[in-house]
Design a protein around this motif. Structure first.
Motif, short mmCIF file in Angstrom:
data_model
loop_
_atom_site.label_atom_id
_atom_site.label_comp_id
_atom_site.label_asym_id
_atom_site.label_seq_id
_atom_site.Cartn_x
_atom_site.Cartn_y
_atom_site.Cartn_z
N GLY A 394 0.82 -1.20 0.00
CA GLY A 394 0.00 0.00 0.00
C GLY A 394 0.86 1.25 0.00
N ALA A 395 1.94 1.25 0.78
CA ALA A 395 2.84 2.40 0.81
C ALA A 395 3.56 2.57 -0.52
CB ALA A 395 3.86 2.22 1.94
N VAL A 396 3.90 1.46 -1.17
CA VAL A 396 4.55 1.53 -2.48
C VAL A 396 3.61 2.17 -3.51
CG1 VAL A 396 5.42 0.13 -4.40
CG2 VAL A 396 6.12 -0.40 -2.06
N VAL A 397 2.36 1.75 -3.49
CA VAL A 397 1.39 2.32 -4.43
C VAL A 397 1.22 3.81 -4.17
CG1 VAL A 397 -1.05 2.30 -5.11
CG2 VAL A 397 0.17 0.14 -4.81
N ARG A 398 1.15 4.17 -2.91
CA ARG A 398 1.01 5.58 -2.58
C ARG A 398 2.20 6.39 -3.12
NH1 ARG A 398 -2.86 8.51 -2.25
NH2 ARG A 398 -1.60 9.60 -3.77
N GLU A 399 3.42 5.87 -2.98
CA GLU A 399 4.61 6.56 -3.49
C GLU A 399 4.55 6.68 -5.01
OE1 GLU A 399 9.47 6.04 -3.83
OE2 GLU A 399 8.33 4.71 -2.51
N ALA A 400 4.12 5.60 -5.68
CA ALA A 400 4.05 5.64 -7.13
C ALA A 400 3.03 6.67 -7.60
CB ALA A 400 3.68 4.25 -7.68
N LEU A 401 1.89 6.72 -6.95
CA LEU A 401 0.88 7.71 -7.32
C LEU A 401 1.39 9.12 -7.10
CD1 LEU A 401 -2.30 5.98 -5.82
CD2 LEU A 401 -1.78 6.30 -8.25
N ASP A 402 2.09 9.33 -5.97
CA ASP A 402 2.61 10.67 -5.68
C ASP A 402 3.62 11.11 -6.73
OD1 ASP A 402 1.03 10.81 -3.45
OD2 ASP A 402 2.63 10.26 -2.04
N GLN A 403 4.35 10.12 -7.29
CA GLN A 403 5.38 10.44 -8.28
C GLN A 403 4.85 10.38 -9.72
OE1 GLN A 403 9.06 8.28 -7.76
NE2 GLN A 403 8.93 8.36 -5.52
N GLY A 404 3.57 10.06 -9.86
CA GLY A 404 3.01 9.97 -11.21
C GLY A 404 3.46 8.75 -11.97
N LEU A 405 3.81 7.68 -11.27
CA LEU A 405 4.27 6.46 -11.92
C LEU A 405 3.12 5.46 -12.02
CD1 LEU A 405 7.61 5.95 -9.93
CD2 LEU A 405 7.29 7.16 -12.12
N ASP A 406 3.11 4.65 -13.10
CA ASP A 406 2.13 3.57 -13.17
C ASP A 406 2.73 2.31 -12.55
OD1 ASP A 406 3.59 2.04 -15.19
OD2 ASP A 406 2.79 3.43 -16.69
N ALA A 407 1.94 1.25 -12.48
CA ALA A 407 2.35 0.04 -11.76
C ALA A 407 3.60 -0.59 -12.36
CB ALA A 407 1.21 -0.97 -11.75
N SER A 408 3.78 -0.47 -13.66
CA SER A 408 4.93 -1.12 -14.30
C SER A 408 6.26 -0.51 -13.87
CB SER A 408 4.79 -1.03 -15.83
OG SER A 408 4.86 0.32 -16.27
N ARG A 409 6.23 0.66 -13.24
CA ARG A 409 7.47 1.34 -12.82
C ARG A 409 7.88 1.01 -11.40
NH1 ARG A 409 8.12 6.01 -15.82
NH2 ARG A 409 10.12 6.23 -14.72
N ILE A 410 7.10 0.18 -10.71
CA ILE A 410 7.48 -0.22 -9.34
C ILE A 410 8.75 -1.07 -9.41
CG2 ILE A 410 6.81 -1.65 -7.37
CD1 ILE A 410 3.92 -0.85 -7.93
N ASP A 411 9.71 -0.78 -8.48
CA ASP A 411 10.95 -1.56 -8.47
C ASP A 411 11.29 -2.00 -7.06
OD1 ASP A 411 12.01 0.68 -7.16
OD2 ASP A 411 12.93 1.47 -8.99
N SER A 412 12.37 -2.78 -6.95
CA SER A 412 12.77 -3.35 -5.66
C SER A 412 13.12 -2.27 -4.64
CB SER A 412 13.97 -4.29 -5.85
OG SER A 412 13.64 -5.36 -6.70
N ALA A 413 13.70 -1.16 -5.11
CA ALA A 413 14.10 -0.10 -4.19
C ALA A 413 12.88 0.51 -3.49
CB ALA A 413 14.87 0.99 -4.95
N MET A 414 11.80 0.68 -4.22
CA MET A 414 10.59 1.24 -3.62
C MET A 414 10.05 0.29 -2.55
SD MET A 414 8.84 2.59 -7.17
CE MET A 414 7.36 3.26 -6.41
#
Length: 504
Positions: A394-414
């Motif tokens: 949930g926190a990862v999704v929140r970070e991606a949304l805040d950064q304007g990233l879609d799901a395919s941009r999620i990585d191990s660092a996040m």
């Protein structure tokens, strides 16, 4: 001047009564029920003859007259609403052919009550078989499309929010399960309607030595109803059909609503050919989903028709009356006709809808519907409880949304950062495993738990669904064949009666 149908009544019907009740009823029922009246009269005649209640000469003349009426058709009958309704008009025409004494003998040992109840049960049976066949065809069309699109990944939705990836074939397969239950409800209606009330008379049977098994068999029923009172009092089979059709159309309307939004440019998942669309009188760019909107509206109509039937019967006495036995079934016939038209349109939509696999897959990759698998990956590979994994992702999704990233941009660092924030420790996931979770096609293929959307499972399920539909089609065919066989036997016995006595 007195009533045209009874010396008990010393006055003719008031014109207001004719115009408001009997003329509309006569126009509504005579042509719809004429052939059924022929069959019921012929079956009753054969029984009266077989029991010696009518002489061979009387039975032969009546049989010939009934056959003549059947051949001439309903247009040959001059309708008079002052005779109240369909049966009295039918009887008056028969009397005009054979005379008052002979024509009046056919009504021995029966009533309009059991005739009407028998007509209603036959109509429900025949409509239900037709509707069941149309619904089975819709389900079969959906299975064929599901087979074709079992691999076409799309987002699945809950609360109209992207939830988890599924396939278009999986979606259609799920609808077939719901429609199969609708078929089971229709099959139950056939069982409820399968009993002949003929011979119940008004409500208490008769002192004549009638034989109800023969009329039951000749009209395609498996047995006569055991209670004369229940036979004329109950229309629960029609209420049940009304309810089953409303439930069926509610399911259809839910598919229609999905198709409605999926075919908008904002979604772009489905397209329909121009031949199932309409346009605007002022806006030249418009292609409107006319069929979808029609079906949503018809669902409301069928719910209303079912509600009206229940409200009409409520608090009526448990016996025959005009509201419980006549007015209550009016909505059933309208609902049946509307259902048949709606099912034809539903099948057209299922066959004509063209999914856009690239658009659907792209949305599934971008809209975070894959991330539940990331939580599952943490549980499997990082020894994290599911609730903690839920918080991390949930926190990862929140970070991606805040950064304007879609799901395919999620990585191990996040994920590592979120794990430190939530658990106070680092978690390092294998990059290949992470990407496999985020790939919609691999995500769907991995969901092999029973009932899941993995294409291999879906295709296995489609075969089982096809077999289930064949079984239900066979059951419908058996009812139709029994009714057709009964009609053929009835015709043959009438012809035999006429020819054998004439030859003698």
């Amino acid at each position: 001047m007195e009533s045209k149908v009874s010396t008990r009544l010393k006055q003719p019907l008031a014109q207001e009564v004719i115009d408001s009740i009997f003329l509309p009823r006569l126009n509504r029922e005579f042509f719809a029920n004429f052939e059924l009246l022929n069959q019921i009269n012929q079956a009753h005649l054969l029984m009266l003859h077989g029991q010696g209640i009518l002489t061979p000469a009387q039975a032969t003349r009546l049989a010939a007259a009934l056959r003549q009426m059947q051949d001439d058709g309903p247009d040959a009958v001059t309708l008079d609403p002052a005779r109240e309704e369909a049966y009295f008009n039918y009887e008056a025409h028969l009397i005009s052919l054979v005379g008052q004494d002979l024509g009046g003998r056919l009504h021995t040992a029966r009533s309009r009550n059991d005739i009407g109840a028998t007509i209603d049960r036959i109509r429900v049976r025949d409509f239900t078989v037709r509707i069941g066949a149309a619904l089975a065809q819709l389900a079969e069309d959906a299975l064929a499309r599901a087979q074709r699109h079992a691999d076409d990944v799309m987002p699945g939705y809950t609360h109209m929010q992207a939830a988890q990836p599924i396939t278009y074939g999986y979606y259609l397969s799920a609808l077939v399960d719901a429609w199969t239950r609708d078929l089971d409800r229709l099959q139950h209606v056939l069982g409820s309607a399968d009993g002949s009330p003929l011979g119940a008379c008004a409500l208490a049977g008769t002192s004549f030595p009638i034989e109800r098994d023969s009329t039951s068999d000749l009209l395609g029923f498996s047995h006569p109803l055991p209670s004369a009172l229940d036979g004329v009092a109950s229309r629960d089979f029609a209420l049940e059909l009304n309810a089953a059709l409303a439930i069926m159309m509610v399911t259809c309307s839910r598919m229609v609503q999905d198709f409605y939004i999926w075919s908008t440019p904002e979604f772009g998942f489905l397209t329909f050919p121009d031949r199932v669309a309409s346009t605007s009188s002022i806006m030249p760019q418009k292609k409107n989903p006319a069929v979808l909107e029609y079906l949503r509206g018809k669902t409301g109509h069928l719910i209303g028709l079912a509600t009206a039937s229940f409200a009409t019967v409520k608090s009526t006495h448990f016996t025959h009356s005009g509201d419980s036995s006549r007015e209550s079934t009016r909505t059933c016939w309208e609902a049946c006709e509307e259902a048949l038209r709606s099912l034809a349109l539903m099948a057209l939509l299922v066959r004509e809808a063209s999914p856009n696999p690239a658009r659907m897959a792209s949305r599934a990759a971008q809209d975070f519907s894959t991330v539940t698998d990331l939580a599952d990956l943490l549980v499997r590979d990082a020894d994290v409880s599911f609730r903690d994994a839920h918080h991390i992702i949930g926190a990862v999704v929140r970070e991606a949304l805040d950064q304007g990233l879609d799901a395919s941009r999620i990585d191990s660092a996040m994920i590592a950062r979120a794990a430190r924030e939530q658990l106070g420790r680092d978690i390092v996931l294998d990059a290949a495993a992470l990407q496999a979770c985020l790939d919609p096609s691999r995500n769907v293929a991995a969901r092999r738990s029973p009932g899941g959307p993995a294409p291999a499972l879906v295709r296995e399920r489609l075969e089982a669904q096809s077999q289930a539909l064949r079984h239900r089609r066979n059951a419908l065919d058996a009812v139709r064949e029994r009714a057709d066989s009964a009609r053929a036997r009835l015709r043959q016995r009438v012809e035999t009666l006429i020819s054998s006595t004439t030859a003698h």
